[in-house]
Enzyme design. Structure first.
Site, PDB file in Angstrom:
ATOM      1  N   ASP A  15       0.820  -1.217   0.000  1.00 34.22           N
ATOM      2  CA  ASP A  15       0.000   0.000   0.000  1.00 34.22           C
ATOM      3  C   ASP A  15       0.848   1.258   0.000  1.00 34.22           C
ATOM      4  OD1 ASP A  15      -2.859  -0.834   0.275  1.00 34.22           O
ATOM      5  OD2 ASP A  15      -2.000  -1.955   1.959  1.00 34.22           O
ATOM      6  N   ASP A  69     -10.416  -5.199  -0.715  1.00 33.64           N
ATOM      7  CA  ASP A  69      -9.413  -4.667   0.213  1.00 33.64           C
ATOM      8  C   ASP A  69     -10.107  -3.926   1.346  1.00 33.64           C
ATOM      9  OD1 ASP A  69      -7.142  -3.662   1.406  1.00 33.64           O
ATOM     10  OD2 ASP A  69      -6.580  -2.378  -0.277  1.00 33.64           O
TER      11      ASP A  69
HETATM   12  C1  DX5 Z   1      -5.833   0.524   3.678  1.00 33.04           C
HETATM   13  C2  DX5 Z   1      -5.150  -0.419   2.737  1.00 33.04           C
HETATM   14  C3  DX5 Z   1      -5.436  -1.831   3.018  1.00 33.04           C
HETATM   15  C4  DX5 Z   1      -5.202  -2.250   4.449  1.00 33.04           C
HETATM   16  C5  DX5 Z   1      -6.050  -3.446   4.703  1.00 33.04           C
HETATM   17  O1  DX5 Z   1      -6.378   1.603   3.085  1.00 33.04           O
HETATM   18  O2  DX5 Z   1      -5.490  -0.179   1.374  1.00 33.04           O
HETATM   19  O3  DX5 Z   1      -4.742  -2.691   2.127  1.00 33.04           O
HETATM   20  O4  DX5 Z   1      -3.865  -2.529   4.776  1.00 33.04           O
HETATM   21  O5  DX5 Z   1      -5.971  -3.799   6.038  1.00 33.04           O
HETATM   22  P1  DX5 Z   1      -7.115  -4.642   6.740  1.00 33.04           P
HETATM   23  O6  DX5 Z   1      -7.200  -5.981   6.052  1.00 33.04           O
HETATM   24  O7  DX5 Z   1      -6.665  -4.736   8.166  1.00 33.04           O
HETATM   25  O8  DX5 Z   1      -8.409  -3.891   6.607  1.00 33.04           O
HETATM   26 ZN    ZN Z   2      -4.643  -1.702  -0.068  1.00 29.56          ZN
END
Ligand code: DX5
Ligand code: ZN
Length: 241
Positions: free
Chosen positions: A46, A191
């Protein structure tokens, strides 16, 4: 091997992508090694610019450090650009070892710019994907992704910015709506807020690329958490539309 061929020909059809944003950066290498040993082959990375999303996250410096080990194991790094002006970063992402770039529908002016970004990504060996936020109409994102022939579509199931948020109400319906609008060979990535309690439903709604940050890295044993999520996702069947 290119992302698209790998996803279509070599995977079990369903992949759990640990989101490295949620890793313990003191132990990043060890956590990646344990996930590779657990069978993980696609990692989600990310990139946030502090503008399109509030926080500055991680970027090419870290990508360069981790890419050789992941690629040596036959893995791929899926780069989610939560940034304005995403095209400015493509070359550095490619040179640092990224395999995909998803950029956001909310930062482009329309299908012409999406097509230009997709062409620029492909010229660098990056598979382009279109990401979109919960506030964006599914039909708009789907229409533009189909018109421009993107390799995959990333449906945010949280407001982007931080790991550890719950999956938003309505996310499953949005995934199912998207599945009905995309060609069968265009994978849907989901996501945000995906974990043991809902991964089967997310898969059943039509997603095959399942990002999991907190659900993997907040676990005492991320490799075991990855294996359990992958088993639950693979066991779930897509619901007939
Ligand atoms: C947040 C990112 C995600 C995040 C997901 O905006 O795009 O990829 O790391 O984390 P979880 O699975 O904990 O929601
Ligand atoms: Zn992400």
């Amino acid at each position: 091997m290119a992302w698209t061929a790998w996803i279509r020909e070599e995977t079990r059809g369903v992949e759990v992508l640990p989101s490295l944003y949620a890793a313990d950066f003191m132990r990043l290498g060890a956590q990646i090694e344990s996930l590779l040993a657990a069978g993980c082959r696609v990692f989600h990375f990310d990139v946030g610019d502090g503008h399109f999303i509030p926080p500055v996250t991680i970027g090419p410096v870290i990508l360069r450090s981790i890419a050789p080990a992941i690629h040596a194991a036959g893995g791929l790094i899926d780069c989610h650009l939560m940034v304005d002006n995403p095209g400015r970063h493509f070359q550095e992402i490619a040179e640092s070892g990224g395999d995909t770039v998803s950029f956001h529908h909310e930062v482009v002016s329309g299908p012409e710019e999406i097509a230009e970004l997709a062409a620029a990504a492909r010229a660098l060996g990056l598979a382009p994907g279109l990401a979109f936020n919960p506030s964006t109409a599914v039909a708009d994102a789907a229409r533009d992704a189909v018109a421009t022939g993107l390799d995959f579509v990333l449906c945010m199931s949280i407001v982007p910015g931080y790991s550890g948020q719950p999956l938003l109400p309505g996310a499953l319906e949005r995934i199912a709506e998207l599945r009905g609008l995309l060609p069968a060979d265009v994978p849907i990535e989901v996501d945000g807020g995906v974990g043991a309690g809902n991964i089967a439903e997310v898969r059943a709604a039509g997603a095959t690329l399942l990002v999991a940050g907190n659900a993997v890295f907040a676990a005492a044993d991320p490799g075991a958490a990855y294996r359990a999520l992958a088993a639950a996702a693979s066991a779930a069947s897509p619901t007939a539309a």
